[in-house]
Design an enzyme around this catalytic site. Structure first.
Site: not given
Ligand code: NAD
Length: 703
Positions: A416, A437, A449, A487
């Site tokens: 993000s 995104h 996005e 964002n």
């Molecule tokens: P999260 O913590 O819920 O999930 C991340 C997952 O990735 C975890 O389950 C973890 O075990 C796994 N993981 C970590 N390293 C790994 C690897 N090497 N191989 C495989 N799996 C791995 O996080 P999230 O909220 O889902 O966010 C994930 C991404 O999405 C981030 O980059 C975040 O910025 C982006 N994002 C989040 C949101 C939101 O609102 N949560 C919105 C848009 C984008």
């Protein structure tokens, strides 16, 4: 409503004879919109039918794939004398001495449906649809629809169609009495036969002469009261209810006149201008420099998702929903199991609501392959990474992916905020890397996005756009910068919210200022929902990168004491019942201590100032984003805010909203708040222009 057309010639309606029936066929592709030239063609046809005694009846039909799919929206802003006169044509139909039959296939929407309603009879092909979608553009059916439909099917059913704006299919239309006969097979032949059979019917049935009976005043009152839930803040729906009521209490002539008056008021309102702006914005967003019809588009037949957390699970569901197999990778078995269980639970909840069957649930889950091995992504056409927001972790993953993924696979990050160029640079194929995104919850939110990095290939971009459409997302192409478009704009928005609280406003007053604009949530409710710790961490990460430090303000101190938002049942607000925010005494004290520490004498902020500070905060950053080229158009920014951030469509998005206030006034307000207007904003204000004019000029220059 139809797409606009530009063709002008007067021969848009052809005439042909079939026995004693004159067939008028409108040929104005792609959707036979009621553009200039169409009414002239129809009138010429009716002149012939009127004068030629061998013509006993008329059939109106659409050439190509549809009946008249609507008025030409581009003509809404034409001077009245130049705009095609739909009401004039409909009036003539209503008084025409010989039977006229509308033969409907494809769609009869808006003005097209109003034409059909003014005919004496309607026949339809089984696949046809009819409807009055005007409310979606902030207007109302303005050519008799509000008066005829209630007369034909009753006020209650007409209001469902006019307020919802959604079309109904031919079978339903026949059941309701809108369509007199469904015609299987050759529609024209069937319609001509129908017209010949009814050639001698006298008196001719005219919807305008019917009476609406037994309208329950309580029903009307309930509908009116419910508008604040269904159409909060909007003008046109109220007018529609008024007009449906008039249809039941006054003469057709009175209703016809009232409709014209209210239509003009709705059409000339900022709300309708804003909704029309979004209608065109949605068409513009697919126009991307470097992408043409010839740009090769890859086929996505299988998908890989890395990370089964909040986002990864939701992202995977999008593809399972359209029947694409997904391989989902985690590092730990328990995280994988949790992720899969969440996906299943989501589907089962949807099945419980009756939106999908249990069989659908099983089919979708069967398409999902959980794994702990990155190598299992070797056959995927598209791989989306959704792991922790940490550059080192992402770089490590993309390095591995480069070795595992097949040539030509799209390698996407759901980051993000992080620099997609930097992520791409760890691979030997930066042309295959793109940012996708998604917004949370990723299986629900429409916005995507699509982040074009410096080296992203045109095919990868075109394929991503195509994929977005296939999974029902609104894809908007943006460039690389911290936070991309949506964002990034939240940063000054949050700053304004914090500023107002520091100087005397309550968080709930600040949030109320955005509710007043029509946003479902204000900035503080939104941060509580997203988790206050997310912004807390990202501000510190950014400071570390810049070699600075962050001083904890009142909301950071809440995070430090464990109040992270909804997920900890307390953040800026308390959540005694889990979801509904209630002002918190803890927060109140934190704020008053912080003000004392800063030596601030609190003052009051009126709602208008608060709304402007916040909305203009978004827009001012949007203007910078636009000037930098991170967004291609101001209208793309508006699409992003309406589809991803709950900005009300009837305000058009932050850029259109500012344009409606007059950019000169906006600059003056910003300066009075001590905010430096973005150079582009200042320039447009000095030139007396709007953002939409800026978009149009740039589009013209790039042709
Ligand atoms: P999260 O913590 O819920 O999930 C991340 C997952 O990735 C975890 O389950 C973890 O075990 C796994 N993981 C970590 N390293 C790994 C690897 N090497 N191989 C495989 N799996 C791995 O996080 P999230 O909220 O889902 O966010 C994930 C991404 O999405 C981030 O980059 C975040 O910025 C982006 N994002 C989040 C949101 C939101 O609102 N949560 C919105 C848009 C984008």
């Amino acid at each position: 409503m139809s797409e606009p057309t530009t063709s002008q010639p007067a021969s848009l309606v052809s005439q042909s004879r079939q026995g004693n029936v004159l067939v008028l066929t409108v040929n104005n592709p792609p959707v036979n919109a009621f553009s200039p030239g169409v009414p002239e063609g129809f009138h010429a046809g009716l002149d012939v039918a009127e004068k030629d005694s061998s013509v006993a009846a008329v059939v109106i039909i659409g050439g190509g794939r549809t009946f008249i799919a609507g008025a030409d929206i581009k003509t809404f802003d034409m001077p009245r004398e130049q705009a095609p006169d739909l009401r004039g044509f409909i009036s003539r139909l209503d008084h025409f001495p010989k039977p006229v039959v509308a033969a409907i296939h494809g769609a009869a929407l808006g003005g097209g449906f109003e034409i059909a309603l003014a005919c004496n009879y309607r026949v339809a092909a089984p696949g046809a649809k009819v409807g009055l979608p005007e409310v979606k553009l902030g207007v109302l059916p303005g050519a008799g629809g509000t008066q005829r439909l209630p007369r034909l099917i009753g006020v209650d059913k007409a209001l469902v169609m006019m307020l919802g704006g959604n079309p109904i299919d031919a079978a339903e239309a026949a059941r309701l009495g809108i369509v007199d006969e469904l015609i299987e097979g050759d529609l024209l032949a069937g319609a001509v036969k129908f017209a010949a059979n009814h050639a001698d019917a006298r008196p001719l049935p005219r919807v305008s002469e019917r009476k609406v009976e037994n309208v329950d005043p309580k029903m009307l009152m309930d509908i009116r009261n419910n508008l604040k839930n269904t159409h909060k803040g909007q003008l046109a729906p109220g007018y529609i209810v008024d007009l449906a009521e008039i249809a039941s209490t006054k003469s057709f002539t009175d209703g016809w006149a009232a409709e014209a008056r209210l239509f003009m008021m709705a059409k000339d309102s900022p709300q309708s201008r804003s909704l029309r702006h979004l209608f065109f914005a949605d068409r513009e967003r697919a126009k991307i420099p470097g992408i043409t019809r010839e740009t090769p588009v890859g086929q996505i037949k299988s998908v890989g998702v890395i990370g089964a957390g909040t986002m990864g699970g939701g992202i995977a569901m999008n593809f399972l929903n359209v029947g694409l197999p997904v391989t989902i990778v985690e590092t730990q078995q328990d995280a994988l199991d949790r992720g899969i269980a969440t996906i299943r639970k989501n589907y089962e909840n949807t099945a419980k609501k009756g939106r999908i069957t249990q069989d659908d649930v099983e089919k979708r889950i069967a398409l999902l392959t959980p794994t702990l091995r990155m190598e299992d992504l070797k056959d995927a056409d598209l791989i989306i990474e959704a792991v922790f927001e940490n550059m080192d972790v992402k770089k490590d993953i993309f390095g591995k992916l480069d070795k595992v993924a097949k040539p030509g696979a799209i390698l996407a990050s759901n980051t993000s905020t992080l620099d997609v160029n930097e992520i791409a640079a760890v691979t030997k194929r930066p042309e295959s890397v793109i940012g996708l995104h998604f917004f949370s919850p990723a299986n629900v939110m429409k916005l995507l996005e699509i982040v074009r990095a410096d080296k992203t290939s045109e095919t990868v971009l075109a394929t991503s756009l195509d994929m977005a459409k296939k999974i029902g997302k609104v894809g908007v192409v943006v460039g690389v910068c911290n936070g991309f478009v949506g964002n990034r704009m939240l940063v000054p928005y949050r700053d304004q919210a914090q500023y107002m609280v520091l100087h005397g406003a309550n968080p709930q007053d600040v949030d109320a200022a955005m509710h007043a604009l029509g946003m479902p949530m204000g900035p503080f409710e939104m941060s509580d929902m997203a988790g206050l710790d997310i912004g807390y961490a990202s501000r510190r990460e950014a400071a570390k990168k810049a070699g600075t430090t962050v001083e904890s303000d009142w909301s950071d101190k809440l995070v430090e004491m464990g109040r992270k938002g909804q997920k900890t049942q307390g953040g800026i607000y308390d959540y005694p019942d889990g979801r509904k925010p209630v002002p918190s005494p803890v927060t109140e004290k934190m704020i008053s201590d912080y003000r004392a520490e800063k030596g601030v004498t609190p003052r009051k902020f009126g709602q208008e100032e608060a709304t402007k500070r916040l909305a203009y905060g978004l827009m001012n950053e949007g203007a910078k984003i636009l000037e930098e080229g991170v967004a291609l158009r101001s209208s793309d920014i508006d699409v992003i805010y309406v589809n991803g951030y709950g900005f009300p469509a009837y305000r058009g998005g932050p850029m259109q909203y500012a344009s409606e206030q007059g950019l000169k006034n906006v600059v003056k307000d910003l300066e009075s708040y001590g905010v430096t207007p973005a150079p582009l904003l200042k320039k447009l204000a000095d030139e007396g222009k709007t953002f939409a004019q800026y978009d149009a000029e740039r589009a013209k220059a790039s042709k």
